[in-house]
Design a protein around this motif. Structure first.
Motif, PDB file in Angstrom:
ATOM      1  N   PRO A 117     -36.701 -24.817   4.345  1.00 39.39           N
ATOM      2  CA  PRO A 117     -38.146 -24.847   4.117  1.00 39.39           C
ATOM      3  C   PRO A 117     -38.917 -25.113   5.409  1.00 39.39           C
ATOM      4  N   VAL A 118     -40.016 -24.416   5.534  1.00 42.69           N
ATOM      5  CA  VAL A 118     -40.919 -24.614   6.657  1.00 42.69           C
ATOM      6  C   VAL A 118     -42.308 -24.831   6.061  1.00 42.69           C
ATOM      7  N   GLY A 160     -45.020 -18.843   4.137  1.00 44.92           N
ATOM      8  CA  GLY A 160     -44.713 -17.972   3.016  1.00 44.92           C
ATOM      9  C   GLY A 160     -43.744 -16.884   3.428  1.00 44.92           C
ATOM     10  N   ALA A 161     -42.958 -17.158   4.463  1.00 40.16           N
ATOM     11  CA  ALA A 161     -42.031 -16.152   4.984  1.00 40.16           C
ATOM     12  C   ALA A 161     -41.035 -15.734   3.912  1.00 40.16           C
ATOM     13  N   ARG A 162     -40.793 -14.437   3.848  1.00 38.52           N
ATOM     14  CA  ARG A 162     -39.793 -13.905   2.921  1.00 38.52           C
ATOM     15  C   ARG A 162     -38.515 -13.646   3.693  1.00 38.52           C
ATOM     16  N   HIS A 207     -42.233 -20.244  11.451  1.00 39.73           N
ATOM     17  CA  HIS A 207     -42.375 -19.500  10.200  1.00 39.73           C
ATOM     18  C   HIS A 207     -41.094 -19.477   9.376  1.00 39.73           C
ATOM     19  N   LEU A 208     -39.959 -19.641  10.035  1.00 42.29           N
ATOM     20  CA  LEU A 208     -38.692 -19.445   9.331  1.00 42.29           C
ATOM     21  C   LEU A 208     -37.569 -20.136  10.077  1.00 42.29           C
ATOM     22  N   ILE A 209     -36.658 -20.744   9.317  1.00 43.15           N
ATOM     23  CA  ILE A 209     -35.395 -21.229   9.855  1.00 43.15           C
ATOM     24  C   ILE A 209     -34.309 -20.710   8.928  1.00 43.15           C
ATOM     25  N   ALA A 210     -33.361 -19.980   9.483  1.00 46.32           N
ATOM     26  CA  ALA A 210     -32.248 -19.431   8.700  1.00 46.32           C
ATOM     27  C   ALA A 210     -30.951 -19.836   9.379  1.00 46.32           C
ATOM     28  N   GLY A 211     -29.948 -20.157   8.568  1.00 45.39           N
ATOM     29  CA  GLY A 211     -28.709 -20.599   9.173  1.00 45.39           C
ATOM     30  C   GLY A 211     -27.502 -20.357   8.298  1.00 45.39           C
ATOM     31  N   GLN A 212     -26.346 -20.660   8.876  1.00 42.01           N
ATOM     32  CA  GLN A 212     -25.098 -20.548   8.125  1.00 42.01           C
ATOM     33  C   GLN A 212     -24.145 -21.624   8.594  1.00 42.01           C
TER      34      GLN A 212
END
Length: 87
Positions: free
Chosen positions: A44-45, A49-51, A30-35
């Motif tokens: 993008p996945v 529609g993940a917020r 649903h989501l990939i977040a990184g830094q």
């Protein structure tokens, strides 16, 4: 890595980038977040529609990056927090 019963979270680190991948219990991502280098972003996945709410600058240098889930009237919302490093 997840403490939430409905989500699986896997953390990865490669070439100085740190990121989390979030999937539901059936394995759908649903989501990939990184830094990397103090810059935070969502990747993008397909069909998701993940917020996600990213942190606003200024952020602590070398801070601890964490991902949290909240539920509101619009459904599931994710947020990235950055905590100052311990001294």
């Amino acid at each position: 890595m997840s403490v939430h019963p409905h989500w699986n979270v896997h953390g990865f680190e490669r070439d100085g980038a740190i990121y989390y991948q979030v999937s539901d219990l059936s394995g759908i991502v649903h989501l990939i977040a990184g830094q990397i280098g103090g810059v935070y972003s969502a990747f993008p996945v397909a069909e998701s529609g993940a917020r996600l709410k990213l942190p606003m600058p200024p952020m602590p240098l070398n801070g601890e990056f964490s991902l949290h889930v909240d539920v509101d009237s619009e459904g599931t919302a994710w947020r990235v927090d950055v905590d100052a490093p311990e001294r």
